[in-house]
Design an enzyme around this catalytic site. Structure first.
Site, PDB file in Angstrom:
ATOM      1  N   HIS A 322       0.850  -1.192   0.000  1.00 20.49           N
ATOM      2  CA  HIS A 322       0.000   0.000   0.000  1.00 20.49           C
ATOM      3  C   HIS A 322       0.881   1.234   0.000  1.00 20.49           C
ATOM      4  O   HIS A 322       1.939   1.239   0.635  1.00 20.49           O
ATOM      5  CB  HIS A 322      -0.908   0.006   1.240  1.00 20.49           C
ATOM      6  N   ASP A 379      -7.942  -5.369   0.003  1.00 19.46           N
ATOM      7  CA  ASP A 379      -8.408  -6.259  -1.054  1.00 19.46           C
ATOM      8  C   ASP A 379      -8.020  -7.713  -0.846  1.00 19.46           C
ATOM      9  O   ASP A 379      -8.519  -8.596  -1.535  1.00 19.46           O
ATOM     10  CB  ASP A 379      -7.854  -5.786  -2.416  1.00 19.46           C
TER      11      ASP A 379
HETATM   12  N1  ACO Z   1       4.187  -7.724  -4.645  1.00 19.83           N
HETATM   13  C1  ACO Z   1       5.533  -7.698  -4.810  1.00 19.83           C
HETATM   14  N2  ACO Z   1       6.291  -6.596  -4.667  1.00 19.83           N
HETATM   15  C2  ACO Z   1       5.656  -5.460  -4.342  1.00 19.83           C
HETATM   16  C3  ACO Z   1       4.269  -5.409  -4.149  1.00 19.83           C
HETATM   17  C4  ACO Z   1       3.525  -6.594  -4.312  1.00 19.83           C
HETATM   18  N3  ACO Z   1       2.214  -6.609  -4.146  1.00 19.83           N
HETATM   19  N4  ACO Z   1       3.915  -4.136  -3.831  1.00 19.83           N
HETATM   20  C5  ACO Z   1       5.040  -3.410  -3.830  1.00 19.83           C
HETATM   21  N5  ACO Z   1       6.119  -4.214  -4.139  1.00 19.83           N
HETATM   22  C6  ACO Z   1       7.526  -3.823  -4.173  1.00 19.83           C
HETATM   23  C7  ACO Z   1       7.831  -2.949  -5.385  1.00 19.83           C
HETATM   24  O1  ACO Z   1       8.208  -3.748  -6.492  1.00 19.83           O
HETATM   25  C8  ACO Z   1       8.956  -2.112  -4.860  1.00 19.83           C
HETATM   26  O2  ACO Z   1      10.116  -2.900  -4.835  1.00 19.83           O
HETATM   27  P1  ACO Z   1      11.589  -2.214  -5.059  1.00 19.83           P
HETATM   28  O3  ACO Z   1      11.744  -1.239  -3.928  1.00 19.83           O
HETATM   29  O4  ACO Z   1      12.538  -3.359  -5.026  1.00 19.83           O
HETATM   30  O5  ACO Z   1      11.519  -1.547  -6.401  1.00 19.83           O
HETATM   31  C9  ACO Z   1       8.572  -1.862  -3.397  1.00 19.83           C
HETATM   32  O6  ACO Z   1       7.763  -2.995  -3.037  1.00 19.83           O
HETATM   33  C10 ACO Z   1       7.806  -0.568  -3.173  1.00 19.83           C
HETATM   34  O7  ACO Z   1       6.621  -0.617  -3.948  1.00 19.83           O
HETATM   35  P2  ACO Z   1       6.031   0.587  -4.813  1.00 19.83           P
HETATM   36  O8  ACO Z   1       5.593   0.052  -6.123  1.00 19.83           O
HETATM   37  O9  ACO Z   1       6.986   1.739  -4.801  1.00 19.83           O
HETATM   38  O10 ACO Z   1       4.777   0.981  -3.948  1.00 19.83           O
HETATM   39  P3  ACO Z   1       3.657   1.969  -4.399  1.00 19.83           P
HETATM   40  O11 ACO Z   1       3.325   2.764  -3.210  1.00 19.83           O
HETATM   41  O12 ACO Z   1       4.035   2.711  -5.630  1.00 19.83           O
HETATM   42  O13 ACO Z   1       2.465   0.993  -4.816  1.00 19.83           O
HETATM   43  C11 ACO Z   1       0.684  -0.521  -4.640  1.00 19.83           C
HETATM   44  C12 ACO Z   1       1.496   0.582  -3.945  1.00 19.83           C
HETATM   45  C13 ACO Z   1       0.249  -0.046  -6.036  1.00 19.83           C
HETATM   46  C14 ACO Z   1      -0.550  -0.824  -3.817  1.00 19.83           C
HETATM   47  C15 ACO Z   1       1.576  -1.788  -4.782  1.00 19.83           C
HETATM   48  O14 ACO Z   1       1.955  -2.231  -3.491  1.00 19.83           O
HETATM   49  C16 ACO Z   1       0.873  -2.902  -5.545  1.00 19.83           C
HETATM   50  O15 ACO Z   1       0.921  -2.905  -6.767  1.00 19.83           O
HETATM   51  N6  ACO Z   1       0.206  -3.854  -4.825  1.00 19.83           N
HETATM   52  C17 ACO Z   1      -0.549  -4.904  -5.481  1.00 19.83           C
HETATM   53  C18 ACO Z   1      -1.878  -4.371  -6.010  1.00 19.83           C
HETATM   54  C19 ACO Z   1      -2.863  -4.099  -4.886  1.00 19.83           C
HETATM   55  O16 ACO Z   1      -3.065  -4.913  -4.000  1.00 19.83           O
HETATM   56  N7  ACO Z   1      -3.510  -2.935  -4.981  1.00 19.83           N
HETATM   57  C20 ACO Z   1      -4.565  -2.526  -4.002  1.00 19.83           C
HETATM   58  C21 ACO Z   1      -4.067  -1.404  -3.157  1.00 19.83           C
HETATM   59  S1  ACO Z   1      -5.249  -0.989  -1.918  1.00 19.83           S
HETATM   60  C22 ACO Z   1      -6.425  -0.124  -2.769  1.00 19.83           C
HETATM   61  O17 ACO Z   1      -6.184   0.516  -3.737  1.00 19.83           O
HETATM   62  C23 ACO Z   1      -7.737  -0.198  -2.264  1.00 19.83           C
END
Ligand code: ACO
Length: 444
Positions: A322, A379
Site C-alpha cells: 500500500h 483487497d
Molecule cells: N508484490 C511484490 N512486490 C511489491 C508489491 C507486491 N504486491 N507491492 C510493492 N512491491 C515492491 C515494489 O516492487 C517495490 O520494490 P523495489 O523497492 O525493489 O523496487 C517496493 O515494493 C515498493 O513498492 P512501490 O511500487 O513503490 O509501492 P507503491 O506505493 O508505488 O504501490 C501498490 C502501492 C500499487 C498498492 C503496490 O503495493 C501494488 O501494486 N500492490 C498490489 C496491487 C494491490 O493490492 N492494490 C490494491 C491497493 S489498496 C487499494 O487501492 C484499495
C-alpha cells in the site's frame, strides 16, 4: 530545514505556523511557510515557490504532495490507523450501518435519529431509476464490464438531474447525495442483471440499503430472495470499510474533475474509472484469480511468493502493499477477523481463505516483504467475504465503488465548500525536443 517558532491555533483542527522551512537553491534562500494538521502532519507550503524562485516541486505519483486540507479521514500508515471524522474504523464493527457512516463522512458528525431517518427516506424515494435510463442498459453488450456500465450510467444521471449540479445549501446537497448513493446501488444491480440476461428487479421501499441491494441482485419476479441478517450485516461492514480513504487515486480523481466545477455525478463517474484499475480497486478481483489459480493447482503458494519477488516476472502479490500503510492495513485486519465469523455463520468452508492465510504467513516471514513493509491490504480478504455472500467475481470492484461513493461525495463537497479551492493543474518537467522546425510531409 525548519525554523522552530511558536504555533498559533486557529479554526477547526488547524494550526497556523509561524515557523518556516528554508530552501537554499543556487545560494539563494527562500522562506516557505509550514502547516501542521490536527494529528501533527507537517506540510511545507510551496504554493508561492514558483512565483518566488522560478522552480517547481517534482513529485511523480504525488507520494509527498498534500493536495488539500481535509477534515474527513485520518490515516497513520506507520501505525495502521484509520479514522472517519475522528472515529477509529474498528468502532464501526459492532454497529454496521453503512448509511450512518455515509452521513457522518458527508456532514461531519454522527446523525441524530431524525436526520438518519430523513436521509434513509431520501434513499428510499430515490432508489428507482428514471424509466428512460432502463433502456440504456439494453445498449450495452451482455458481457460488458460492470465497471464500464457503472461509470457510464452514473454520468448519465447528470442528464436527468442537471439542476443538481448547483447547491445553494446543505439540504439540496443532501438530496443530491442521497440520489447518487441510492441510485448507484440500483445501477450496480441492473448491470449485473443485464450481464446475466435476467429481468431487472425494482427496489423495494420496505427494505434497508444493503438488503435492498441484495434483493435487486438476487430476487426473481417469481421468487423473492430471502435476506439473511448475517449477510446484510457483512455487507454493511464491507461497505463501511471501503467508505473513504482520504486522497487515494480515485478520490483524487473525483477532486481533480470536481475542481473544474464539473458536477458531482460526472466527478464520481470519473472516480469509478480510476477505481477500476488493478493497482487500485481492481485488485480485489486479481486476488481471487490468484488464489483460485493456486487452488486449482496451477501455482503453489511458495511459487507465488517467488514470482512476486522476481522483478522480471511482472507478477505482484495482489492484495499486498500500500502506498500509505507501511504497517497492517486496519481494514484488512477487520475483514480477516470477520471472515471466519461470516463463513462460520453461513456454514461455508472456503478453501481460498486457507490459501490466503498460507500466503500471508509465507509473505510476512519473508525478508523481501518485511524490508519493503508490504502487508495485506483491504483487497486481500474482502473477496472472500464477497464470495461468501454470493457476489460474483466481476462485481467485486463495483461493490468497492458502492462502498466508496459516500467518501467521494464527502470529498467533492468539502472541496466545493472550500473558498480557497482552485482548479487542479499540476506542472511538468519537459524532457522532449527543444525548438525544432516543421518539415513538410514530402520532405520527410
Ligand atoms: N508484490 C511484490 N512486490 C511489491 C508489491 C507486491 N504486491 N507491492 C510493492 N512491491 C515492491 C515494489 O516492487 C517495490 O520494490 P523495489 O523497492 O525493489 O523496487 C517496493 O515494493 C515498493 O513498492 P512501490 O511500487 O513503490 O509501492 P507503491 O506505493 O508505488 O504501490 C501498490 C502501492 C500499487 C498498492 C503496490 O503495493 C501494488 O501494486 N500492490 C498490489 C496491487 C494491490 O493490492 N492494490 C490494491 C491497493 S489498496 C487499494 O487501492 C484499495
Amino acid at each position: 530545514m525548519y525554523d522552530e517558532a511558536e504555533n498559533i491555533t486557529f479554526g477547526k483542527g488547524m494550526t497556523k505556523m509561524t515557523r518556516t522551512a528554508t530552501l537554499i537553491l543556487d545560494g539563494k534562500k527562500y522562506e516557505l511557510p509550514v502547516h501542521e494538521g490536527a494529528e501533527g502532519e507537517i506540510g511545507i507550503d510551496i504554493t508561492q515557490l514558483r512565483a518566488m524562485s522560478g522552480v517547481i516541486a517534482y513529485d511523480p505519483g504525488y507520494a509527498n504532495t498534500g493536495s488539500c486540507k481535509s477534515a474527513i479521514t485520518f490515516i497513520d500508515g506507520e501505525k495502521g490507523i484509520l479514522r472517519y471524522r475522528g472515529i477509529p474504523i474498528e468502532q464501526f464493527i459492532d454497529y454496521p450501518n453503512f448509511i450512518e457512516a455515509a452521513w457522518l463522512l458527508i456532514f461531519g458528525r454522527l446523525p441524530q435519529k431524525p436526520e438518519l431517518r430523513r436521509f434513509s427516506e431520501l434513499l428510499t424515494v430515490h432508489a428507482p431509476l428514471h424509466e428512460a435510463m432502463k433502456h440504456h442498459f439494453e445498449g450495452f453488450p451482455v458481457n460488458a464490464p460492470p465497471m464500464a456500465i457503472l461509470s457510464a450510467m452514473i454520468n448519465t444521471l447528470s442528464c436527468f438531474d442537471e439542476h443538481l449540479a448547483r447547491f445553494e445549501d446543505d439540504e439540496k446537497f443532501e438530496v443530491a447525495a442521497a440520489k447518487l448513493i441510492s441510485k448507484v446501488r440500483t445501477i450496480a444491480a441492473y448491470s449485473y442483471r443485464r450481464s446475466m440476461g435476467q429481468p431487472f428487479i425494482y427496489p423495494d421501499p420496505k427494505l434497508r440499503y444493503c438488503a435492498n441491494f441484495l434483493h435487486m441482485m438476487f430476487s426473481m419476479p417469481y421468487d423473492q430472495y430471502v435476506i439473511d441478517p448475517e449477510v446484510e450485516d457483512a455487507l454493511n461492514l464491507l461497505f463501511i470499510l471501503h467508505a473513504d480513504h482520504e486522497q487515494n487515486c480515485s478520490t483524487s480523481t473525483v477532486r481533480m474533475v470536481g475542481s473544474s466545477r464539473a458536477n458531482l455525478f460526472a466527478s464520481c463517474a470519473a472516480g469509478v474509472c480510476a477505481l477500476w484499475g488493478p493497482l487500485h480497486g481492481g485488485a480485489n478481483v486479481a486476488v481471487i484469480e490468484m488464489l483460485d489459480q493456486i487452488h486449482k493447482g496451477g501455482l503453489k503458494p511458495e511459487e507465488c511468493i517467488k514470482l512476486a519477488k522476481d522483478k522480471n516476472s511482472g507478477f505482484k502479490l495482489m492484495g499486498f502493499g500500500h502506498r500509505i500503510y507501511k504497517n497492517f492495513d486496519p481494514r484488512a485486519r477487520v475483514i480477516k477477523s470477520q471472515c471466519d465469523k461470516v463463513l462460520y455463520k453461513l456454514g461455508i468452508h472456503d478453501p481460498l481463505l486457507d490459501i490466503a492465510r498460507k500466503l500471508e504467513e509465507l509473505a510476512l516471514k519473508d525478508p523481501y516483504f518485511a524490508e519493503r513493509k508490504l502487508y495485506p491490504n483491504v483487497d486481500f480478504y474482502s473477496g472472500i467475504i464477497m464470495r461468501a455472500i454470493g457476489i460474483p467475481l466481476d462485481m467485486f470492484t463495483v461493490m468497492f465503488a458502492i462502498g466508496r461513493l459516500p467518501g467521494w461525495v464527502a470529498q467533492w463537497k468539502e472541496q466545493h465548500d472550500d473558498d480557497t479551492m482552485r482548479i487542479a493543474r499540476p506542472r511538468q518537467i519537459y524532457i522532449g525536443e527543444r525548438k525544432t522546425d516543421y518539415t513538410p510531409i514530402i520532405n520527410r
